[in-house]
Design a protein around this motif. Sequence first.
Motif, PDB file in Angstrom:
ATOM      1  N   TYR A  60      27.048 -27.332 -26.133  1.00 40.69           N
ATOM      2  CA  TYR A  60      27.052 -28.017 -25.048  1.00 40.69           C
ATOM      3  C   TYR A  60      28.375 -28.887 -24.728  1.00 40.69           C
ATOM      4  N   HIS A  61      29.419 -28.713 -23.244  1.00 40.23           N
ATOM      5  CA  HIS A  61      30.017 -29.227 -23.243  1.00 40.23           C
ATOM      6  C   HIS A  61      31.628 -28.629 -23.705  1.00 40.23           C
ATOM      7  N   MET A  62      31.297 -27.477 -23.612  1.00 42.42           N
ATOM      8  CA  MET A  62      31.747 -26.615 -24.460  1.00 42.42           C
ATOM      9  C   MET A  62      32.646 -26.103 -23.482  1.00 42.42           C
ATOM     10  N   TYR A  63      33.490 -24.255 -23.112  1.00 44.38           N
ATOM     11  CA  TYR A  63      34.112 -23.478 -21.989  1.00 44.38           C
ATOM     12  C   TYR A  63      32.929 -22.842 -22.631  1.00 44.38           C
ATOM     13  N   VAL A  64      32.357 -22.045 -23.753  1.00 45.82           N
ATOM     14  CA  VAL A  64      31.169 -21.276 -24.228  1.00 45.82           C
ATOM     15  C   VAL A  64      30.927 -21.403 -25.241  1.00 45.82           C
ATOM     16  N   GLY A  65      30.070 -21.429 -24.670  1.00 45.23           N
ATOM     17  CA  GLY A  65      28.709 -22.374 -26.257  1.00 45.23           C
ATOM     18  C   GLY A  65      28.524 -21.383 -27.372  1.00 45.23           C
ATOM     19  N   CYS A  81      22.587 -23.641 -25.190  1.00 47.21           N
ATOM     20  CA  CYS A  81      23.854 -22.974 -24.992  1.00 47.21           C
ATOM     21  C   CYS A  81      23.372 -24.527 -23.330  1.00 47.21           C
ATOM     22  N   SER A  82      23.496 -25.113 -23.500  1.00 50.02           N
ATOM     23  CA  SER A  82      24.298 -26.421 -22.083  1.00 50.02           C
ATOM     24  C   SER A  82      24.602 -26.794 -21.168  1.00 50.02           C
ATOM     25  N   ASN A  83      25.352 -26.367 -20.532  1.00 53.43           N
ATOM     26  CA  ASN A  83      26.591 -27.817 -19.727  1.00 53.43           C
ATOM     27  C   ASN A  83      27.870 -27.293 -20.245  1.00 53.43           C
ATOM     28  N   ASN A  84      27.485 -25.909 -20.498  1.00 50.34           N
ATOM     29  CA  ASN A  84      29.097 -25.661 -20.149  1.00 50.34           C
ATOM     30  C   ASN A  84      30.184 -25.909 -19.169  1.00 50.34           C
ATOM     31  N   SER A  85      31.188 -25.237 -19.241  1.00 49.74           N
ATOM     32  CA  SER A  85      32.185 -25.875 -18.065  1.00 49.74           C
ATOM     33  C   SER A  85      32.620 -23.992 -18.137  1.00 49.74           C
ATOM     34  N   GLY A  86      32.082 -22.768 -18.322  1.00 57.78           N
ATOM     35  CA  GLY A  86      32.498 -21.420 -18.443  1.00 57.78           C
ATOM     36  C   GLY A  86      31.245 -21.234 -18.296  1.00 57.78           C
ATOM     37  N   TRP A  87      30.625 -20.416 -19.558  1.00 53.56           N
ATOM     38  CA  TRP A  87      28.947 -19.655 -20.171  1.00 53.56           C
ATOM     39  C   TRP A  87      28.614 -19.951 -21.224  1.00 53.56           C
ATOM     40  N   GLY A  88      27.117 -20.084 -21.378  1.00 54.69           N
ATOM     41  CA  GLY A  88      26.193 -20.257 -22.136  1.00 54.69           C
ATOM     42  C   GLY A  88      26.539 -19.585 -23.839  1.00 54.69           C
ATOM     43  N   LEU A  89      26.407 -18.261 -23.030  1.00 55.23           N
ATOM     44  CA  LEU A  89      26.365 -17.449 -23.777  1.00 55.23           C
ATOM     45  C   LEU A  89      26.746 -16.228 -23.807  1.00 55.23           C
ATOM     46  N   MET A  90      28.525 -15.779 -24.186  1.00 55.03           N
ATOM     47  CA  MET A  90      29.333 -15.059 -23.966  1.00 55.03           C
ATOM     48  C   MET A  90      29.421 -13.337 -24.268  1.00 55.03           C
ATOM     49  N   ALA A  91      29.068 -12.427 -24.410  1.00 56.31           N
ATOM     50  CA  ALA A  91      28.897 -11.248 -26.249  1.00 56.31           C
ATOM     51  C   ALA A  91      29.863 -10.171 -25.405  1.00 56.31           C
ATOM     52  N   ASP A  92      30.326 -10.098 -26.422  1.00 56.05           N
ATOM     53  CA  ASP A  92      31.476  -8.199 -25.783  1.00 56.05           C
ATOM     54  C   ASP A  92      32.004  -7.729 -26.805  1.00 56.05           C
ATOM     55  N   VAL A  93      30.619  -7.093 -26.665  1.00 52.81           N
ATOM     56  CA  VAL A  93      30.172  -5.589 -27.846  1.00 52.81           C
ATOM     57  C   VAL A  93      30.897  -3.980 -27.470  1.00 52.81           C
ATOM     58  N   PRO A  94      31.581  -3.887 -26.792  1.00 57.36           N
ATOM     59  CA  PRO A  94      31.867  -2.856 -26.277  1.00 57.36           C
ATOM     60  C   PRO A  94      31.663  -1.313 -27.544  1.00 57.36           C
ATOM     61  N   PHE A  95      31.991  -1.613 -28.361  1.00 61.63           N
ATOM     62  CA  PHE A  95      32.084  -0.727 -30.054  1.00 61.63           C
ATOM     63  C   PHE A  95      31.202  -0.563 -30.577  1.00 61.63           C
ATOM     64  N   GLN A  96      30.000  -0.955 -30.872  1.00 59.97           N
ATOM     65  CA  GLN A  96      29.395  -1.400 -31.473  1.00 59.97           C
ATOM     66  C   GLN A  96      27.792  -0.435 -31.314  1.00 59.97           C
ATOM     67  N   GLU A  97      27.770   0.712 -31.649  1.00 62.44           N
ATOM     68  CA  GLU A  97      26.434   1.260 -31.245  1.00 62.44           C
ATOM     69  C   GLU A  97      25.431   0.487 -31.459  1.00 62.44           C
ATOM     70  N   ILE A  98      25.004   0.198 -32.185  1.00 65.37           N
ATOM     71  CA  ILE A  98      23.515  -0.394 -31.792  1.00 65.37           C
ATOM     72  C   ILE A  98      23.678  -2.213 -32.070  1.00 65.37           C
ATOM     73  N   LEU A  99      23.388  -3.015 -31.256  1.00 66.30           N
ATOM     74  CA  LEU A  99      23.423  -4.094 -31.007  1.00 66.30           C
ATOM     75  C   LEU A  99      22.286  -4.725 -31.909  1.00 66.30           C
ATOM     76  N   GLN A 100      21.039  -5.161 -31.755  1.00 66.04           N
ATOM     77  CA  GLN A 100      19.987  -5.499 -32.377  1.00 66.04           C
ATOM     78  C   GLN A 100      19.312  -6.609 -32.422  1.00 66.04           C
ATOM     79  N   TYR A 101      19.954  -7.870 -31.376  1.00 61.78           N
ATOM     80  CA  TYR A 101      19.592  -9.015 -31.036  1.00 61.78           C
ATOM     81  C   TYR A 101      18.318  -9.300 -30.723  1.00 61.78           C
ATOM     82  N   LEU A 102      18.122 -10.323 -31.157  1.00 67.70           N
ATOM     83  CA  LEU A 102      16.507 -10.899 -31.221  1.00 67.70           C
ATOM     84  C   LEU A 102      17.010 -12.714 -30.924  1.00 67.70           C
ATOM     85  N   ILE A 103      16.720 -12.949 -29.551  1.00 65.83           N
ATOM     86  CA  ILE A 103      16.857 -14.182 -29.178  1.00 65.83           C
ATOM     87  C   ILE A 103      15.799 -14.924 -29.059  1.00 65.83           C
TER      88      ILE A 103
END
Length: 257
Positions: A60-65, A81-103
């Motif tokens: 929290y209180h970051m630019y991106v959590g 991820c709270s009260n950040n001055s930009g994004w809570g979570l930012m994921a940039d993954v254009p070259f990953q074929e399969i992500l398989q995230y569990l949120i």
Amino acid sequence: VTHWRIETTVVSESEIGIYLRYSQGNTIVNCTCSDYPNEKGYGISLYYSANVTIISCHCYHMYVGIEISESAGLTLQKTECSNNSGWGLMADVPFQEILQYLIEDCSFTGNRYHGFWMSGSTRNISCSIFRNCLFCGNGDTGLVISHLSQNAIENCVFDHNKFGMYLDRSGNNIIRNCSFLYNALHGVDIAGVFIVLKFPRNNEISYCDFIGNNIGIFLFGTRITKIHHCTIANNTHIGLFCPFSIAQLTSCNIVGN
């Protein structure tokens, strides 16, 4: 590094709190990263790392959590991820074929822009799950998924954001048992792009509530979107708006819009 663990640690007023590069199988538990809201202030940053588990952390209180670049196999549980001055979570993954995230069991609240923003490319298959999460009070969108197919979003709440959820050129996603409440513009927005003939297909929305938004469901340039067993009620402008789209609507309650 591989298979290490960092736990019960507080990092404050650092440009990057915890930074993983080219690392695998690591675990971060019960950590707090805070108080560097300037641009490039990242609470937890993953760069070309795989199979990372983050549990019970608060950024929290970051630019991106939490910032993710070209990393796959993320497990994120009971994290805020709270009260950040930009994004809570930012994921940039254009070259990953399969992500398989569990949120799972996470909250993204009060961030200036998006609560959770995830962008890939047409080569990606996401195969990610968002479960029991809260997206509330974000200045723009609770959850953005761009160019990523085959996600499941279930049992989540999108409350008092500008937009609840935005699927950008993303197909074969399932949204079920979610609540979209009092978002200033759209509860769910699924959109394609006519100029490049990108029409997201085969998205499904089921057993969801769309209440008190400006527009409950907005489909623009989509194909074969299935909407069933939903309540679309008391939205201030339009319950369901589908320009240039092909949709199938069954067994829904649409009242009081």
